[in-house]
Design a protein around this motif. Structure first.
Motif, PDB file in Angstrom:
ATOM      1  N   ARG A  49       0.876  -1.487   0.269  1.00  0.00           N
ATOM      2  CA  ARG A  49      -0.031   0.710  -0.018  1.00  0.00           C
ATOM      3  C   ARG A  49       0.708   1.181   0.077  1.00  0.00           C
ATOM      4  O   ARG A  49       1.735   1.632   0.518  1.00  0.00           O
ATOM      5  N   VAL A  50      -0.389   2.316  -0.798  1.00  0.00           N
ATOM      6  CA  VAL A  50       1.021   3.616  -0.496  1.00  0.00           C
ATOM      7  C   VAL A  50      -0.231   4.535   0.646  1.00  0.00           C
ATOM      8  O   VAL A  50      -1.198   4.971  -0.818  1.00  0.00           O
ATOM      9  N   ARG A  51       0.384   4.926   1.058  1.00  0.00           N
ATOM     10  CA  ARG A  51      -0.219   5.713   2.095  1.00  0.00           C
ATOM     11  C   ARG A  51      -0.234   7.394   1.844  1.00  0.00           C
ATOM     12  O   ARG A  51       0.417   7.837   1.485  1.00  0.00           O
ATOM     13  N   ILE A  52      -1.583   8.451   0.924  1.00  0.00           N
ATOM     14  CA  ILE A  52      -1.543   9.317   1.476  1.00  0.00           C
ATOM     15  C   ILE A  52      -2.709  10.328   2.012  1.00  0.00           C
ATOM     16  O   ILE A  52      -3.697   9.851   2.674  1.00  0.00           O
ATOM     17  N   ARG A 108      -4.662   1.166  -6.071  1.00  0.00           N
ATOM     18  CA  ARG A 108      -4.343  -0.403  -6.143  1.00  0.00           C
ATOM     19  C   ARG A 108      -4.107  -0.164  -4.266  1.00  0.00           C
ATOM     20  O   ARG A 108      -3.717  -0.956  -3.702  1.00  0.00           O
ATOM     21  N   ALA A 109      -3.733   1.148  -3.995  1.00  0.00           N
ATOM     22  CA  ALA A 109      -3.777   1.759  -2.633  1.00  0.00           C
ATOM     23  C   ALA A 109      -4.900   1.622  -2.187  1.00  0.00           C
ATOM     24  O   ALA A 109      -5.239   0.836  -0.794  1.00  0.00           O
ATOM     25  N   ARG A 110      -5.848   1.659  -3.089  1.00  0.00           N
ATOM     26  CA  ARG A 110      -7.524   1.782  -2.153  1.00  0.00           C
ATOM     27  C   ARG A 110      -7.735   0.461  -1.935  1.00  0.00           C
ATOM     28  O   ARG A 110      -8.119  -0.682  -1.359  1.00  0.00           O
ATOM     29  N   GLU A 111      -7.183  -0.496  -3.342  1.00  0.00           N
ATOM     30  CA  GLU A 111      -7.530  -2.009  -2.825  1.00  0.00           C
ATOM     31  C   GLU A 111      -6.685  -2.891  -1.610  1.00  0.00           C
ATOM     32  O   GLU A 111      -7.621  -3.482  -1.044  1.00  0.00           O
ATOM     33  N   ALA A 112      -5.028  -2.263  -1.807  1.00  0.00           N
ATOM     34  CA  ALA A 112      -5.237  -2.622  -0.165  1.00  0.00           C
ATOM     35  C   ALA A 112      -5.818  -2.209   0.671  1.00  0.00           C
ATOM     36  O   ALA A 112      -5.841  -2.607   1.803  1.00  0.00           O
ATOM     37  N   ASP A 113      -6.271  -1.283   1.005  1.00  0.00           N
ATOM     38  CA  ASP A 113      -7.042  -0.518   1.856  1.00  0.00           C
ATOM     39  C   ASP A 113      -8.087  -1.616   2.448  1.00  0.00           C
ATOM     40  O   ASP A 113      -8.265  -2.176   3.758  1.00  0.00           O
ATOM     41  N   LEU A 114      -8.720  -1.605   1.339  1.00  0.00           N
ATOM     42  CA  LEU A 114      -9.880  -2.343   1.097  1.00  0.00           C
ATOM     43  C   LEU A 114      -9.454  -3.747   1.789  1.00  0.00           C
ATOM     44  O   LEU A 114      -9.774  -4.800   3.005  1.00  0.00           O
ATOM     45  N   GLU A 115      -8.149  -4.087   1.001  1.00  0.00           N
ATOM     46  CA  GLU A 115      -7.671  -5.893   1.623  1.00  0.00           C
ATOM     47  C   GLU A 115      -7.322  -5.199   3.187  1.00  0.00           C
ATOM     48  O   GLU A 115      -7.674  -6.504   3.926  1.00  0.00           O
ATOM     49  N   GLU A 116      -6.797  -4.368   3.419  1.00  0.00           N
ATOM     50  CA  GLU A 116      -6.413  -4.448   5.020  1.00  0.00           C
ATOM     51  C   GLU A 116      -7.970  -4.077   5.694  1.00  0.00           C
ATOM     52  O   GLU A 116      -7.350  -4.818   6.898  1.00  0.00           O
ATOM     53  N   GLN A 117      -8.750  -3.623   5.160  1.00  0.00           N
ATOM     54  CA  GLN A 117     -10.012  -3.668   6.009  1.00  0.00           C
ATOM     55  C   GLN A 117     -10.115  -4.528   5.976  1.00  0.00           C
ATOM     56  O   GLN A 117     -10.864  -4.921   7.453  1.00  0.00           O
TER      57      GLN A 117
END
Length: 371
Positions: A49-52, A108-117
């Motif tokens: 993930r890349v966090r903004i 991808r970051a959103r997907e990573a966030d969703l996966e993290e969620q």
């Protein structure tokens, strides 16, 4: 992004430097994301993930890059960048490529966030399931313990009832044993009293009379009575025991000459209650009523089947009635005490009234009114 954006404005051409810095930063971000993603897949298999931290500043940075690309030119060739279309189109292509890459990186970051969620939600649900299972196991254990305690309390309750019942039965048995022992002692004392003061006293008096009478006197009396019987049987055809003619022969005469002792001073303990009632009644009643009270309160009665003619004459009642009828015909004659009777033979005209009832039944005790 703000720290990277601030020093770019100090250079001679800040817009071009900003675009190149943006492209390099996006490239570095993509490479870093790919590296982190591959490292996470190989090691921990966690999504990269890349966090903004501030999306507004990031959008502002992209808009500033678009404006600088559209309105400015490079410092070395200002005319070419303004008039020529090849550089502008190349910048636009690079910008669109950078935007597409940034969008993909954002996606991808959103997907990573969703996966993290999802992972966090999965962990939370797993923890919640574990907590609920632990709580259910705890409740089951508590329920088992409570059921065990309830059964123990129920057993103790029933056992205490059983012990209490046995204790009550033991107390009742002890009370009954004491009552039986007291009753036996009472009966024993009553028997000893009766044996000593009634039977023993009468037996001693009879023994004294027997001791004063010799066997020669007894034999003489017995031979005399037997001779009377023989004389009567020789003179008459038959003798009936139920039909007694005292002028001819009295078979009950030996019984009248038997040994008799005085028993007026004997107090029977078995009739102590009756004697006490008579004594209490004698304090208030007249002597005649006292004598009537001491008389027998029962009367003999003849069976109905013996009332018929031909049967009543063979009974003592019929014979007595015949004698009484002959006496009344012959006139006044001294009556024998054997014929004297105070028992009424009239079964149809029975005496009734308060005086008769009082003579048959004693008066009740006077009861004081309750205050």
């Amino acid at each position: 992004t703000e720290q990277a954006h601030a020093p770019l404005r100090k250079v001679s051409n800040p817009r071009l430097q900003a675009g190149s810095a943006l492209r390099s930063s996006v490239r570095l971000l993509e490479e870093g994301a790919r590296t982190m993603s591959s490292t996470a897949r190989t090691r921990t298999r966690e999504p990269s993930r890349v966090r903004i931290y501030n999306e507004d500043h990031f959008e502002t940075l992209l808009l500033d890059d678009d404006k600088s690309t559209q309105g400015g030119a490079s410092p070395g060739k200002p005319e070419t960048s303004r008039s020529g279309g090849g550089g502008t189109s190349r910048v636009e292509e690079e910008r669109s490529a950078i935007k597409a890459r940034s969008l993909r990186a954002t996606e991808r970051a959103r997907e990573a966030d969703l996966e993290e969620q999802r992972k966090r939600r999965f962990e939370r649900h797993r923890d919640e399931a574990k907590r609920m299972q632990a709580e259910s196991e705890r409740q089951v254990r508590e329920r088992l313990v409570m059921n065990s305690l309830r059964r123990e309390d129920k057993f103790n309750h029933y056992y205490s009832d059983l012990v209490e019942g046995r204790r009550l039965a033991s107390e009742i048995k002890t009370s009954l044993d004491l009552q039986d022992a007291a009753e036996q002692n009472k009966v024993r004392r009553q028997f000893e009293d009766w044996n000593q003061n009634v039977y023993g006293k009468l037996q001693n008096r009879i023994s004294e009379r027997l001791d004063r009478t010799t066997s020669h006197d007894i034999n003489v009396k017995r031979r005399q009575e037997f001779q009377k019987f023989l004389d009567t049987t020789n003179s008459k055809g038959a003798i009936f025991r139920d039909i007694i003619i005292e002028s001819e022969y009295d078979p009950l005469e030996p019984n009248r000459n038997c040994i008799k002792v005085d028993s007026s001073d004997v107090r029977d303990p078995c009739s102590r209650v009756v004697d006490k009632n008579l004594e209490e009644s004698g304090m208030l009643d007249s002597p005649s009523a006292m004598a009537a009270a001491k008389m027998a309160r029962t009367r003999d009665s003849l069976e109905v089947t013996m009332w018929g003619t031909g049967k009543i004459e063979s009974t003592p009642h019929g014979f007595f009635a015949k004698i009484m009828a002959n006496e009344s015909k012959q006139g006044s004659k001294e009556k024998s005490k054997t014929w004297d009777s105070r028992i009424p033979f009239d079964h149809y005209n029975v005496a009734v009234g308060k005086a008769i009832t009082d003579t048959e039944f004693p008066r009740g005790k006077r009861t004081a009114p309750q205050i």
